[in-house]
Write a protein that holds these residues in place. Structure first.
Motif, PDB file in Angstrom:
ATOM      1  N   LEU A 184      13.717 -72.167 -28.379  1.00 51.35           N
ATOM      2  CA  LEU A 184      14.589 -71.512 -27.802  1.00 51.35           C
ATOM      3  C   LEU A 184      14.954 -70.083 -28.389  1.00 51.35           C
ATOM      4  O   LEU A 184      15.487 -69.490 -27.393  1.00 51.35           O
ATOM      5  CB  LEU A 184      15.949 -72.534 -27.474  1.00 51.35           C
ATOM      6  CG  LEU A 184      15.552 -73.764 -26.763  1.00 51.35           C
ATOM      7  CD1 LEU A 184      16.810 -74.758 -26.703  1.00 51.35           C
ATOM      8  CD2 LEU A 184      15.118 -73.504 -25.170  1.00 51.35           C
TER       9      LEU A 184
ATOM     10  N   LEU B 120      12.060 -67.392 -26.584  1.00 51.22           N
ATOM     11  CA  LEU B 120      11.429 -67.675 -25.390  1.00 51.22           C
ATOM     12  C   LEU B 120      10.803 -66.627 -24.865  1.00 51.22           C
ATOM     13  O   LEU B 120       9.707 -66.716 -24.207  1.00 51.22           O
ATOM     14  CB  LEU B 120      12.650 -68.034 -24.440  1.00 51.22           C
ATOM     15  CG  LEU B 120      13.194 -69.584 -24.571  1.00 51.22           C
ATOM     16  CD1 LEU B 120      14.162 -69.858 -23.807  1.00 51.22           C
ATOM     17  CD2 LEU B 120      12.100 -70.446 -24.557  1.00 51.22           C
ATOM     18  N   PRO B 121      11.105 -65.282 -24.990  1.00 49.86           N
ATOM     19  CA  PRO B 121      10.368 -64.176 -24.646  1.00 49.86           C
ATOM     20  C   PRO B 121       8.961 -63.975 -24.790  1.00 49.86           C
ATOM     21  O   PRO B 121       7.935 -63.840 -24.333  1.00 49.86           O
ATOM     22  CB  PRO B 121      11.382 -62.855 -24.977  1.00 49.86           C
ATOM     23  CG  PRO B 121      12.412 -63.454 -25.025  1.00 49.86           C
ATOM     24  CD  PRO B 121      12.307 -64.920 -25.521  1.00 49.86           C
TER      25      PRO B 121
ATOM     26  N   TRP C  87       6.828 -67.269 -23.598  1.00 51.06           N
ATOM     27  CA  TRP C  87       6.344 -67.009 -22.348  1.00 51.06           C
ATOM     28  C   TRP C  87       5.212 -65.942 -22.101  1.00 51.06           C
ATOM     29  O   TRP C  87       4.424 -66.045 -21.289  1.00 51.06           O
ATOM     30  CB  TRP C  87       7.853 -66.935 -21.394  1.00 51.06           C
ATOM     31  CG  TRP C  87       8.179 -68.353 -20.981  1.00 51.06           C
ATOM     32  CD1 TRP C  87       9.520 -68.695 -21.478  1.00 51.06           C
ATOM     33  CD2 TRP C  87       7.658 -69.529 -20.529  1.00 51.06           C
ATOM     34  NE1 TRP C  87       9.733 -70.092 -21.239  1.00 51.06           N
ATOM     35  CE2 TRP C  87       8.703 -70.615 -20.514  1.00 51.06           C
ATOM     36  CE3 TRP C  87       6.657 -69.646 -20.086  1.00 51.06           C
ATOM     37  CZ2 TRP C  87       8.464 -71.747 -20.067  1.00 51.06           C
ATOM     38  CZ3 TRP C  87       6.303 -70.918 -19.438  1.00 51.06           C
ATOM     39  CH2 TRP C  87       7.127 -72.069 -19.305  1.00 51.06           C
TER      40      TRP C  87
ATOM     41  N   TRP D 202       6.676 -65.632 -11.468  1.00 55.73           N
ATOM     42  CA  TRP D 202       7.906 -65.696 -11.896  1.00 55.73           C
ATOM     43  C   TRP D 202       9.289 -65.917 -11.123  1.00 55.73           C
ATOM     44  O   TRP D 202       9.062 -65.255 -10.076  1.00 55.73           O
ATOM     45  CB  TRP D 202       8.462 -64.673 -13.133  1.00 55.73           C
ATOM     46  CG  TRP D 202       7.377 -64.222 -14.117  1.00 55.73           C
ATOM     47  CD1 TRP D 202       6.037 -63.844 -13.776  1.00 55.73           C
ATOM     48  CD2 TRP D 202       7.648 -64.676 -15.443  1.00 55.73           C
ATOM     49  NE1 TRP D 202       5.250 -63.902 -15.109  1.00 55.73           N
ATOM     50  CE2 TRP D 202       6.509 -64.148 -16.166  1.00 55.73           C
ATOM     51  CE3 TRP D 202       8.821 -65.150 -16.351  1.00 55.73           C
ATOM     52  CZ2 TRP D 202       6.185 -64.301 -17.379  1.00 55.73           C
ATOM     53  CZ3 TRP D 202       8.305 -65.054 -17.644  1.00 55.73           C
ATOM     54  CH2 TRP D 202       7.311 -64.788 -18.235  1.00 55.73           C
ATOM     55  N   ALA D 203      10.364 -66.615 -11.272  1.00 54.85           N
ATOM     56  CA  ALA D 203      11.435 -66.786 -10.315  1.00 54.85           C
ATOM     57  C   ALA D 203      12.480 -66.763 -11.063  1.00 54.85           C
ATOM     58  O   ALA D 203      12.801 -67.654 -11.810  1.00 54.85           O
ATOM     59  CB  ALA D 203      11.125 -67.999  -9.087  1.00 54.85           C
ATOM     60  N   ARG D 204      13.469 -65.738 -10.465  1.00 45.73           N
ATOM     61  CA  ARG D 204      14.394 -65.686 -11.049  1.00 45.73           C
ATOM     62  C   ARG D 204      15.661 -66.691 -10.563  1.00 45.73           C
ATOM     63  O   ARG D 204      16.468 -67.404 -11.403  1.00 45.73           O
ATOM     64  CB  ARG D 204      15.439 -64.260 -10.600  1.00 45.73           C
ATOM     65  CG  ARG D 204      14.826 -63.317 -11.460  1.00 45.73           C
ATOM     66  CD  ARG D 204      15.387 -62.071 -10.912  1.00 45.73           C
ATOM     67  NE  ARG D 204      14.634 -61.724  -9.697  1.00 45.73           N
ATOM     68  CZ  ARG D 204      14.254 -60.392  -9.023  1.00 45.73           C
ATOM     69  NH1 ARG D 204      14.997 -59.317  -9.840  1.00 45.73           N
ATOM     70  NH2 ARG D 204      13.678 -60.231  -8.074  1.00 45.73           N
TER      71      ARG D 204
ATOM     72  N   GLU E  77      13.992 -67.791  -5.076  1.00 44.93           N
ATOM     73  CA  GLU E  77      12.494 -67.244  -5.110  1.00 44.93           C
ATOM     74  C   GLU E  77      11.417 -68.184  -5.641  1.00 44.93           C
ATOM     75  O   GLU E  77      10.379 -68.125  -4.936  1.00 44.93           O
ATOM     76  CB  GLU E  77      12.867 -66.363  -6.542  1.00 44.93           C
ATOM     77  CG  GLU E  77      13.431 -64.669  -6.176  1.00 44.93           C
ATOM     78  CD  GLU E  77      13.417 -63.902  -7.337  1.00 44.93           C
ATOM     79  OE1 GLU E  77      13.887 -62.722  -7.115  1.00 44.93           O
ATOM     80  OE2 GLU E  77      12.780 -64.189  -8.323  1.00 44.93           O
TER      81      GLU E  77
ATOM     82  N   LEU F  51      12.462 -72.853 -17.594  1.00 41.48           N
ATOM     83  CA  LEU F  51      12.064 -71.751 -18.895  1.00 41.48           C
ATOM     84  C   LEU F  51      12.345 -72.727 -19.920  1.00 41.48           C
ATOM     85  O   LEU F  51      11.789 -72.191 -21.060  1.00 41.48           O
ATOM     86  CB  LEU F  51      13.127 -70.842 -18.716  1.00 41.48           C
ATOM     87  CG  LEU F  51      12.935 -69.393 -18.040  1.00 41.48           C
ATOM     88  CD1 LEU F  51      14.057 -68.501 -18.111  1.00 41.48           C
ATOM     89  CD2 LEU F  51      11.759 -68.867 -18.444  1.00 41.48           C
TER      90      LEU F  51
ATOM     91  N   ILE G 154       7.320 -70.146 -13.095  1.00 40.33           N
ATOM     92  CA  ILE G 154       8.146 -70.174 -14.192  1.00 40.33           C
ATOM     93  C   ILE G 154       9.471 -69.793 -13.482  1.00 40.33           C
ATOM     94  O   ILE G 154       9.688 -68.816 -12.869  1.00 40.33           O
ATOM     95  CB  ILE G 154       7.726 -69.038 -15.369  1.00 40.33           C
ATOM     96  CG1 ILE G 154       6.511 -69.621 -15.612  1.00 40.33           C
ATOM     97  CG2 ILE G 154       8.910 -69.213 -16.451  1.00 40.33           C
ATOM     98  CD1 ILE G 154       5.722 -68.305 -16.641  1.00 40.33           C
TER      99      ILE G 154
ATOM    100  N   ASP H  21      13.974 -69.357 -13.736  1.00 35.16           N
ATOM    101  CA  ASP H  21      15.093 -69.412 -14.588  1.00 35.16           C
ATOM    102  C   ASP H  21      15.926 -70.302 -13.918  1.00 35.16           C
ATOM    103  O   ASP H  21      16.598 -71.223 -14.563  1.00 35.16           O
ATOM    104  CB  ASP H  21      15.566 -67.760 -14.631  1.00 35.16           C
ATOM    105  CG  ASP H  21      16.706 -67.715 -15.512  1.00 35.16           C
ATOM    106  OD1 ASP H  21      17.406 -68.665 -15.962  1.00 35.16           O
ATOM    107  OD2 ASP H  21      16.876 -66.625 -15.841  1.00 35.16           O
TER     108      ASP H  21
ATOM    109  N   SER I  79      18.809 -68.978 -18.220  1.00 36.47           N
ATOM    110  CA  SER I  79      18.913 -67.562 -19.554  1.00 36.47           C
ATOM    111  C   SER I  79      20.287 -67.694 -19.468  1.00 36.47           C
ATOM    112  O   SER I  79      21.029 -67.366 -20.779  1.00 36.47           O
ATOM    113  CB  SER I  79      18.345 -66.551 -18.862  1.00 36.47           C
ATOM    114  OG  SER I  79      18.855 -66.056 -17.524  1.00 36.47           O
TER     115      SER I  79
ATOM    116  N   LEU J  44      21.605 -70.219 -22.164  1.00 35.84           N
ATOM    117  CA  LEU J  44      21.071 -69.958 -23.424  1.00 35.84           C
ATOM    118  C   LEU J  44      21.773 -69.006 -23.767  1.00 35.84           C
ATOM    119  O   LEU J  44      22.108 -69.003 -25.236  1.00 35.84           O
ATOM    120  CB  LEU J  44      19.505 -69.162 -23.183  1.00 35.84           C
ATOM    121  CG  LEU J  44      18.860 -68.945 -24.567  1.00 35.84           C
ATOM    122  CD1 LEU J  44      18.107 -70.385 -25.042  1.00 35.84           C
ATOM    123  CD2 LEU J  44      17.709 -67.961 -24.159  1.00 35.84           C
ATOM    124  N   GLY J  45      22.714 -68.106 -23.070  1.00 33.49           N
ATOM    125  CA  GLY J  45      23.519 -67.239 -23.816  1.00 33.49           C
ATOM    126  C   GLY J  45      24.773 -68.023 -24.092  1.00 33.49           C
ATOM    127  O   GLY J  45      25.900 -67.217 -24.735  1.00 33.49           O
TER     128      GLY J  45
END
Lengths: 196, 478
Positions: free
Chosen positions: B56, B59-60, B63, B79-81, B85, B235, B297, B299, B303, B306-307
C-alpha cells in the motif's frame, strides 16, 4: 482513457504513505513429518479421495468413480488411458459437455493444502476438466511439497497463460451451509499418487 | 430507516435469527480448527499484514509494473476512476463485440459499482453464477454476506424460488436437489455465454497476472469457454511478487470457511491461446475470434481512503468474511441490516470511510468486543477503527448541546448533597407511580429493550441512617 490512468496514479502519489520496507521474504516453514498422510487428510476434508498405485498400471489398480468398462466419453491427457467418445470427437470445446471422466496429470501436490498444481496442456484440457462429471488427477509420489511456500518456489509464471491449484471436486454450501459436491464442475475428484 | 430498525425486521423471525447466529458461529469454529493445524499461523498473519503495508506504500510503482507485465503477456489494461467509468468500460467492450449474454462470478467490486443494473438496462443479460449470488439475483436483493451471499435464507424459501424461476418440483427443499437444479440451469448458461466477468482476489505486479478463487468452479467455467474475459480489480488488491501469494492463500480459505484451500485457485496471465482444434473456417473456440483478456483497475474512492491514515489499514482487507462470522452484532442482525455493499465490521469501516453521513450509524452497530480484530488474517484493527469513527461522528452530534446541558445539571446536583438527596427522594416517589415500561424508547433505541429495576422506597443513605440509629438504641438499652 489515459486521463483516468494518469489521474489515478497522481492520486495515489498524493496519498503516498510512509515508505515501509518489504517484509523479509516469506521463509518456507519447516516441512512436515508425513506429507502424504497430511495430503490425504486435507484432500478428504475437501471431498476428494486419494489412492496410491503403481505408475505402470494404476488404471488397473485403482477404484474408478464409475464402472470403467461402461464409460463412453472420456478425455485423457495420459497415454496409458486412451480418450474415447466426446473426448476424441468433439470439434468445439462446448461439445465436451457430456464428458463422464477427465484424466489429468498434475505437476505436484501440496500436502498442507490438500491441493495439486496443474497446468493444462491446452485450453481444451481445462474445459474438459470443468465439464466432466468425474476428475482423476495423477501425480508422482516423489512430487509432494509441504506448503504453498514450497509450491511457489517451483511455479514458473512465464511458462503458461494459465495454471491452477485444484483441491477436491467443485462444491458449494450456499444453501443452508450444507455441503454439496458438484456445484458446477466435477462431482468427484480422485487423486492418484503413483509410485515407480 | 436505520440499522436498528432494519435489524428489528430481521430478528422479528426468531427461528431465522437463531439459525443464522448458529450457522455463522459454526463457520467461525471451523476457522479456528483450521488455523490450529497451521503451526506458523500467527507468523503468517504478521507476514501478510507486512506485505500489505509495504504494497500500500508503493501502489503507483506496483500498478505500473503490473500494467507493463500484463500488457507484455497480452492482457489489455483499463483504468477507471469511479464506478461509472468502470461500468462504461465493461459495457463498451461488450457492445463493440455485439455481446448480449454474459456470465459473472462473484465480485464485490462489481456489486459496489452497480454493474448488473447498468448492463441490464442496456439490454445485456448478466447471470450471476455463484449459487448464492444467483439466488439473491433471482430474488432481486443484495448479497447479505461477502462469502455466503444467501446465508439469510432458509432452504424452503430457496425451494419456492427455484420452483418459480427454474421450474423445480413443488415443495422441493433438499440442498442436494436444489443445487442439482441450479447446476442444470446454469450449465446451459455457461455454454451459451459470450463473455465471462470475474473479480480478482490478488493481482501480482511482478508477473502481470492475477488469481481468482472459487469453490464452485464458476469463475473457471465462465472464462474457459467464452472468448472474452473481463476482470475487475480494486486498487488495493496488488501484491509485489508471486511468492507473496503463499501466505495469503494459506490464510484466505481457512479464515473464510475453515477449508485448507478453495477447490479452484486459478492463475491467469494473458489470454488463452486460440483453440487449435477448431476447424479452419471457424477460428477461435466458438468460431468467432481469438480469446481476449481485459482487466479494469478501479479506484472508486480507494485512493482517498489511502490518504486517510486512520483508515488506510482497512485497504489490506482480503474479503474473507471472518470478521462477519465472528461478529455478535452481524450474526444476530443479518447482512441486510447494514444496507451496504459490504456488511459486518469491515463493511462498517469501509462504508463509513466512504460516506460517513449515510452510514453514520454503522460504527455503533458494534459491541467493541474486538473479536473481529482477533480473527482478521491481515490484522486490521477493526474495532479500534470503529471506535475512532464514533469519536469523529459524535463530535458533530446534533444533540450535543442537550447532552451538555444535562451533564451540567447533573454535575451541579451531585456537588450539593442536600439537593441530591431531596431530588432522589422525589424521583423515587415519582418513578414508582409510573408503569414499569416508562423508559421504553424514551431515550432512543438504547432504551427500547431496557427498563429500570424497581426502585426501592428508601435510599442507601436513609437505610444506613436507620441502621446506625437502631444500633445506638440497642447499645443504649444494655
Amino acid at each position: 482513457m489515459n486521463r483516468a490512468r494518469d489521474d489515478i496514479l497522481a492520486r495515489l502519489d498524493a496519498a503516498r504513505t510512509p515508505r515501509v520496507e518489504p517484509p523479509r521474504p516469506p521463509t518456507a516453514p519447516p516441512g512436515m513429518d508425513d506429507p502424504p498422510a497430511f495430503l490425504r487428510a486435507r484432500l478428504e476434508e475437501a471431498g476428494g479421495r486419494l489412492q496410491m498405485a503403481a505408475a505402470r498400471n494404476w488404471p488397473d489398480e485403482i477404484e474408478w468413480p464409475l464402472d470403467r468398462t461402461a464409460v463412453r466419453h472420456l478425455h485423457s491427457a495420459l497415454p496409458i488411458v486412451p480418450s474415447r467418445g466426446l473426448g476424441l470427437d468433439a470439434t468445439t470445446d462446448r461439445e465436451l459437455d457430456g464428458l463422464e471422466i477427465c484424466i489429468l496429470r498434475a505437476e505436484f501436490a501440496v500436502a498442507e493444502s490438500g491441493a495439486v498444481w496443474q497446468v493444462p496442456s491446452s485450453p481444451r484440457e481445462r474445459v474438459a476438466a470443468l465439464l466432466a462429471e468425474h476428475l482423476i488427477v495423477v501425480v508422482d509420489a516423489t512430487e509432494i511439497v509441504a506448503t504453498l511456500h514450497h509450491a511457489y518456489q517451483r511455479i514458473d509464471p512465464a511458462r503458461s497463460a494459465f495454471g491452477w491449484f485444484l483441491c477436491g471436486p467443485s462444491k458449494t454450501a450456499d444453501i443452508e451451509q450444507s455441503l454439496v459436491l458438484g456445484a458446477h464442475g466435477p462431482r468427484t475428484l480422485d487423486l492418484i499418487v503413483t509410485n515407480a | 430507516m436505520g440499522h436498528v430498525e432494519r435489524a428489528a425486521r430481521f430478528v422479528a423471525d426468531p427461528e431465522r435469527t437463531r439459525w443464522h447466529d448458529e450457522a455463522l458461529w459454526h463457520v467461525r469454529t471451523r476457522r479456528d480448527a483450521a488455523a490450529r493445524l497451521v503451526p506458523d499461523w500467527e507468523d503468517l498473519r504478521e507476514q501478510a499484514a507486512a506485505i500489505k503495508r509495504h504494497a500500500l506504500g508503493r501502489l503507483p510503482e506496483l500498478w505500473q509494473a503490473f500494467e507493463t507485465n500484463a500488457s507484455r503477456a497480452g492482457t489489455i489494461v483499463h483504468w477507471a476512476r469511479d464506478a461509472r467509468e468502470h461500468n462504461e468500460i465493461v459495457y463498451r467492450l461488450l457492445q463493440e463485440r455485439g455481446i448480449r449474454r454474459v456470465v459473472k462470478s462473484k465480485s464485490m467490486l462489481t456489486e459496489e459499482c452497480g454493474l448488473n443494473p447498468h448492463l441490464g438496462k442496456r439490454g445485456i443479460e448478466i447471470v450471476d453464477t455463484d449459487l448464492g449470488e444467483r439466488i439473491v439475483q433471482l430474488r432481486r436483493e443484495a448479497p447479505s454476506h461477502i462469502v455466503m451471499p444467501a446465508i439469510h435464507l432458509r432452504r424452503r424459501e430457496i425451494g419456492e424460488l427455484f420452483e418459480r424461476e427454474m421450474g423445480g418440483p413443488k415443495g422441493i427443499d433438499d440442498p442436494e436437489a436444489l443445487t442439482a437444479l441450479a447446476r442444470r440451469d446454469l450449465r446451459a448458461r455457461f455454454l451459451a455465454a459470450e463473455a465471462g466477468l470475474t473479480g480478482v482476489n490478488f493481482a501480482v505486479a511482478e508477473t502481470g497476472g492475477f488469481v481468482v478463487v472459487t469453490n464452485e468452479g464458476n469463475a473457471d467455467l465462465g472464462t474457459a469457454l467464452p472468448d472474452l474475459h473481463i476482470a475487475s480489480v480494486g486498487l488495493e488488491k496488488i501484491l509485489p511478487k508471486q511468492g507473496d501469494l503463499a501466505p495469503f492463500l494459506r490464510l484466505l480459505a481457512r479464515s473464510a470457511t475453515g477449508q485448507a484451500m478453495t477447490a479452484y485457485t486459478s492463475h491467469f496471465r494473458g489470454p488463452r491461446p486460440p483453440s487449435p482444434a477448431a476447424p479452419p473456417d471457424r477460428p477461435g473456440s466458438d468460431g468467432r475470434r481469438d480469446p481476449e483478456l481485459h482487466i479494469v483497475i478501479v479506484d472508486n474512492g480507494r485512493s482517498r481512503l489511502l490518504g486517510t491514515p486512520a483508515f488506510r489499514e482497512a485497504l489490506a482487507c482480503i474479503r474473507c468474511g471472518a470478521c462477519l462470522n465472528t461478529c455478535p452484532v452481524y450474526r444476530r442482525s443479518g447482512g441486510h441490516s447494514y444496507e451496504a455493499t459490504i456488511p459486518g465490521p469491515i463493511g462498517s469501516v469501509l462504508e463509513t470511510a466512504r460516506d460517513s453521513r449515510t452510514h453514520a450509524e454503522l460504527p455503533f452497530a458494534c459491541s467493541l468486543c474486538g473479536s473481529c480484530s482477533e480473527v482478521c488474517p491481515v490484522r486490521i484493527p477493526l474495532h479500534r477503527q470503529l471506535l475512532a469513527f464514533r469519536e469523529s461522528i459524535s463530535s458533530d452530534d446534533p444533540h450535543r448541546r442537550l447532552r451538555r446541558w444535562g451533564l451540567d445539571l447533573l454535575g451541579r446536583v451531585m456537588l450539593r448533597p442536600a439537593h441530591y438527596e431531596r431530588l432522589g427522594r422525589w424521583g423515587r416517589a415519582f418513578a414508582r407511580r409510573l408503569p414499569g415500561t416508562w423508559l421504553e424508547g424514551l431515550l432512543g433505541p438504547w432504551t427500547r429493550h431496557r427498563s429500570l429495576p424497581t426502585l426501592p422506597s428508601r435510599s442507601f443513605r436513609e437505610l444506613h441512617r436507620e441502621r446506625v440509629k437502631a444500633r445506638a438504641a440497642r447499645e443504649d438499652g444494655r
